[in-house]
Design an enzyme around this catalytic site. Sequence first.
Site, PDB file in Angstrom:
ATOM      1  N   TYR A 144       7.595  -3.926   8.093  1.00 15.57           N
ATOM      2  CA  TYR A 144       7.769  -4.890   7.005  1.00 15.57           C
ATOM      3  C   TYR A 144       8.830  -4.355   6.051  1.00 15.57           C
ATOM      4  O   TYR A 144       8.760  -3.212   5.598  1.00 15.57           O
ATOM      5  CB  TYR A 144       6.458  -5.110   6.244  1.00 15.57           C
ATOM      6  CG  TYR A 144       6.559  -6.271   5.276  1.00 15.57           C
ATOM      7  CD1 TYR A 144       6.066  -7.526   5.623  1.00 15.57           C
ATOM      8  CD2 TYR A 144       7.192  -6.136   4.040  1.00 15.57           C
ATOM      9  CE1 TYR A 144       6.188  -8.614   4.764  1.00 15.57           C
ATOM     10  CE2 TYR A 144       7.322  -7.211   3.177  1.00 15.57           C
ATOM     11  CZ  TYR A 144       6.819  -8.446   3.543  1.00 15.57           C
ATOM     12  OH  TYR A 144       6.959  -9.513   2.691  1.00 15.57           O
ATOM     13  N   GLN A 191       1.703 -13.904   5.630  1.00 12.32           N
ATOM     14  CA  GLN A 191       1.862 -14.594   6.914  1.00 12.32           C
ATOM     15  C   GLN A 191       2.597 -13.722   7.930  1.00 12.32           C
ATOM     16  O   GLN A 191       2.319 -13.778   9.131  1.00 12.32           O
ATOM     17  CB  GLN A 191       2.584 -15.940   6.733  1.00 12.32           C
ATOM     18  CG  GLN A 191       4.007 -15.874   6.231  1.00 12.32           C
ATOM     19  CD  GLN A 191       4.073 -15.930   4.715  1.00 12.32           C
ATOM     20  OE1 GLN A 191       3.116 -15.580   4.027  1.00 12.32           O
ATOM     21  NE2 GLN A 191       5.201 -16.376   4.186  1.00 12.32           N
ATOM     22  N   ASN A 199       4.765  -6.350  -1.550  1.00  9.01           N
ATOM     23  CA  ASN A 199       4.116  -6.667  -2.826  1.00  9.01           C
ATOM     24  C   ASN A 199       2.596  -6.675  -2.673  1.00  9.01           C
ATOM     25  O   ASN A 199       2.041  -6.295  -1.629  1.00  9.01           O
ATOM     26  CB  ASN A 199       4.634  -8.001  -3.372  1.00  9.01           C
ATOM     27  CG  ASN A 199       4.319  -9.177  -2.453  1.00  9.01           C
ATOM     28  OD1 ASN A 199       3.449  -9.100  -1.583  1.00  9.01           O
ATOM     29  ND2 ASN A 199       5.026 -10.279  -2.648  1.00  9.01           N
ATOM     30  N   SER A 225       5.288   4.109  -7.568  1.00 11.35           N
ATOM     31  CA  SER A 225       6.068   5.326  -7.361  1.00 11.35           C
ATOM     32  C   SER A 225       5.739   6.363  -8.429  1.00 11.35           C
ATOM     33  O   SER A 225       5.422   6.024  -9.569  1.00 11.35           O
ATOM     34  CB  SER A 225       7.566   5.002  -7.418  1.00 11.35           C
ATOM     35  OG  SER A 225       7.925   4.154  -6.370  1.00 11.35           O
ATOM     36  N   GLN A 238      12.277   7.252 -11.113  1.00 11.32           N
ATOM     37  CA  GLN A 238      11.038   6.611 -10.665  1.00 11.32           C
ATOM     38  C   GLN A 238      10.635   5.480 -11.593  1.00 11.32           C
ATOM     39  O   GLN A 238      10.164   4.434 -11.159  1.00 11.32           O
ATOM     40  CB  GLN A 238       9.907   7.633 -10.578  1.00 11.32           C
ATOM     41  CG  GLN A 238      10.132   8.687  -9.528  1.00 11.32           C
ATOM     42  CD  GLN A 238      10.489   8.092  -8.173  1.00 11.32           C
ATOM     43  OE1 GLN A 238       9.690   7.399  -7.557  1.00 11.32           O
ATOM     44  NE2 GLN A 238      11.692   8.367  -7.695  1.00 11.32           N
ATOM     45  N   HIS A 267      11.693   1.858 -10.895  1.00 11.77           N
ATOM     46  CA  HIS A 267      11.127   1.087  -9.781  1.00 11.77           C
ATOM     47  C   HIS A 267      10.339  -0.112 -10.297  1.00 11.77           C
ATOM     48  O   HIS A 267      10.547  -1.233  -9.859  1.00 11.77           O
ATOM     49  CB  HIS A 267      10.207   1.966  -8.926  1.00 11.77           C
ATOM     50  CG  HIS A 267      10.927   2.722  -7.864  1.00 11.77           C
ATOM     51  ND1 HIS A 267      11.522   2.115  -6.795  1.00 11.77           N
ATOM     52  CD2 HIS A 267      11.140   4.056  -7.694  1.00 11.77           C
ATOM     53  CE1 HIS A 267      12.077   3.028  -6.008  1.00 11.77           C
ATOM     54  NE2 HIS A 267      11.853   4.215  -6.536  1.00 11.77           N
ATOM     55  N   GLU A 279       3.344  12.117  -5.558  1.00 13.25           N
ATOM     56  CA  GLU A 279       4.162  11.623  -4.446  1.00 13.25           C
ATOM     57  C   GLU A 279       5.427  12.470  -4.313  1.00 13.25           C
ATOM     58  O   GLU A 279       5.741  12.981  -3.245  1.00 13.25           O
ATOM     59  CB  GLU A 279       4.520  10.161  -4.705  1.00 13.25           C
ATOM     60  CG  GLU A 279       5.417   9.542  -3.638  1.00 13.25           C
ATOM     61  CD  GLU A 279       5.899   8.157  -4.027  1.00 13.25           C
ATOM     62  OE1 GLU A 279       6.372   7.435  -3.127  1.00 13.25           O
ATOM     63  OE2 GLU A 279       5.828   7.786  -5.215  1.00 13.25           O
ATOM     64  N   HIS A 280       6.171  12.591  -5.411  1.00  9.56           N
ATOM     65  CA  HIS A 280       7.392  13.410  -5.443  1.00  9.56           C
ATOM     66  C   HIS A 280       7.195  14.552  -6.434  1.00  9.56           C
ATOM     67  O   HIS A 280       6.792  14.310  -7.574  1.00  9.56           O
ATOM     68  CB  HIS A 280       8.602  12.589  -5.903  1.00  9.56           C
ATOM     69  CG  HIS A 280       8.844  11.343  -5.118  1.00  9.56           C
ATOM     70  ND1 HIS A 280       8.494  10.082  -5.586  1.00  9.56           N
ATOM     71  CD2 HIS A 280       9.407  11.143  -3.904  1.00  9.56           C
ATOM     72  CE1 HIS A 280       8.836   9.172  -4.686  1.00  9.56           C
ATOM     73  NE2 HIS A 280       9.382   9.780  -3.659  1.00  9.56           N
ATOM     74  N   ASP A 332      15.270   9.945  -1.303  1.00  9.12           N
ATOM     75  CA  ASP A 332      15.083   8.515  -1.080  1.00  9.12           C
ATOM     76  C   ASP A 332      16.047   7.966  -0.038  1.00  9.12           C
ATOM     77  O   ASP A 332      15.746   6.959   0.614  1.00  9.12           O
ATOM     78  CB  ASP A 332      15.271   7.740  -2.390  1.00  9.12           C
ATOM     79  CG  ASP A 332      14.057   7.821  -3.295  1.00  9.12           C
ATOM     80  OD1 ASP A 332      12.972   8.187  -2.808  1.00  9.12           O
ATOM     81  OD2 ASP A 332      14.194   7.521  -4.498  1.00  9.12           O
ATOM     82  N   GLU A 371     -31.318  15.638  22.010  1.00  7.86           N
ATOM     83  CA  GLU A 371     -31.043  14.379  21.311  1.00  7.86           C
ATOM     84  C   GLU A 371     -31.791  13.197  21.937  1.00  7.86           C
ATOM     85  O   GLU A 371     -31.551  12.053  21.569  1.00  7.86           O
ATOM     86  CB  GLU A 371     -29.529  14.097  21.315  1.00  7.86           C
ATOM     87  CG  GLU A 371     -28.731  15.111  20.515  1.00  7.86           C
ATOM     88  CD  GLU A 371     -27.236  14.800  20.481  1.00  7.86           C
ATOM     89  OE1 GLU A 371     -26.807  13.853  21.180  1.00  7.86           O
ATOM     90  OE2 GLU A 371     -26.509  15.486  19.761  1.00  7.86           O
ATOM     91  N   HIS A 387     -27.593  10.918  29.543  1.00  6.51           N
ATOM     92  CA  HIS A 387     -26.540  11.921  29.343  1.00  6.51           C
ATOM     93  C   HIS A 387     -26.901  13.198  30.101  1.00  6.51           C
ATOM     94  O   HIS A 387     -26.081  13.770  30.830  1.00  6.51           O
ATOM     95  CB  HIS A 387     -26.400  12.254  27.848  1.00  6.51           C
ATOM     96  CG  HIS A 387     -25.626  11.253  27.051  1.00  6.51           C
ATOM     97  ND1 HIS A 387     -26.072   9.977  26.826  1.00  6.51           N
ATOM     98  CD2 HIS A 387     -24.426  11.357  26.411  1.00  6.51           C
ATOM     99  CE1 HIS A 387     -25.192   9.338  26.078  1.00  6.51           C
ATOM    100  NE2 HIS A 387     -24.175  10.149  25.819  1.00  6.51           N
TER     101      HIS A 387
END
Length: 435
Positions: free
Chosen positions: A135, A196, A219, A242, A264, A267, A332-333, A366, A420, A425
């Site tokens: 995506y 979709q 999003n 971010s 950052q 963003h 994250e960074h 990046d 068990e 088994h």
Amino acid sequence: MANVEILRLDNSQADFSEQLDKLLAWESVSNDQVNGIVNDILARVKREGDSAVIEFTNRFDRLNAGAMSELELTQEDLQQALDTLPDDQRHALTVAAERVRDYHERQKGESWQYAEADGTVLGQKITPMDKAGLYVPGGKASYPSSVLMNAIPAKVAGVGELIMVVPTPDGEVNQLVMAAAALAGVDRAFTIGGAQAVAALAYGTETVPKVDKIVGPGNIFVATAKRAVFGAVGIDMIAGPSEILVICDGQTDPDWIAMDLFSQAEHDEDAQSILLSPDADFLDRVEQSIQKLLPTMEREEIITKSLADRAALIKVADLNDAAEVCNRIAPEHLELSIEDPEALLPQIRHAGAIFMGRYTAEALGDYCAGPNHVLPTSGTARFSSPLGVYDFQKRSSLINFSHQGASDMGKIASVLARGESLTAHARSAEYRIKD
């Protein structure tokens, strides 16, 4: 615009832990209204296939498509986009792609086996996924770097078919994104987006192949859809806003650090920028740089809100304390903008990507450093890793017992299975025991 007020903290204050928790708090990506909309879209695409995808695409992206063939980009379309790029953009994209590919080639796992004394062979077989879906956000936003970072590891892993979906609101197709798809080896591309598109990849339609895993940012509707289809397909992660955490010893140019924090914050309003330093005067100088540079930024309003709502300048006792606070945040960074980053590195346990030294701006990661920029957010670096080749490969266990090995281990399995109360088994194993 008036000066932005940024939270100041000191890790020696009694309520520091409480203040830090409040700063880091982040709500889930979804709400009931979004869930309802997404669930309806997923159900209709699963039931109606192409016709539902076309209907939602026309409605949300303001198009007038009559068939899925109008929503598919050909290989010729992608290649033409690459061929007609301005020279500087094509060069930059090509260099970035080569570096990303070179780095990820080193991540490829290999199958292995070993034999035991009695002839039993054990091992692991690594195979790529058959199909993966990518995506890519679309419209006026241009994220060719996202194409490279998601598609190249998949192709290096050996994924058989890579399908890209990218929305084109009002028919606006981004040339850089198409060119990146050509460079990265995308096999099919559809101009669809939103829930979709996620549904089409997860369930398959008459035209869009069903994939094994869906990766890439989007999003709130895309993130919610990815979460909902997990189980039917794999997903990379549910990404939060971010983040950047900078640890600085006070010797880096404060303008550099201010701009790194901006990188950052620009963003979106929910992005988080945090600076840790044992030098209180340096924190003051960085704040002065922020106020000075902020009016020069194209995204001044976004940066201002991000800094006001979610940023912090934190005084720590020393770099050892900074490392402990960093591990609590699990960013994250992480930028180690210090004289000797290698010395501090062993103390860093949790971070998505670590940028070492004063010259290593997070922005390089990046685009063109080579390591992946798809990273764990919201503290998930405590248990998650950057996207990589391994995310597109599967591991199968190999077990091949010799007669003697089956007999010896059959006795062990029998005892455990009967413990068990799983008699079938036990007897299955006992049949292979030598007399």
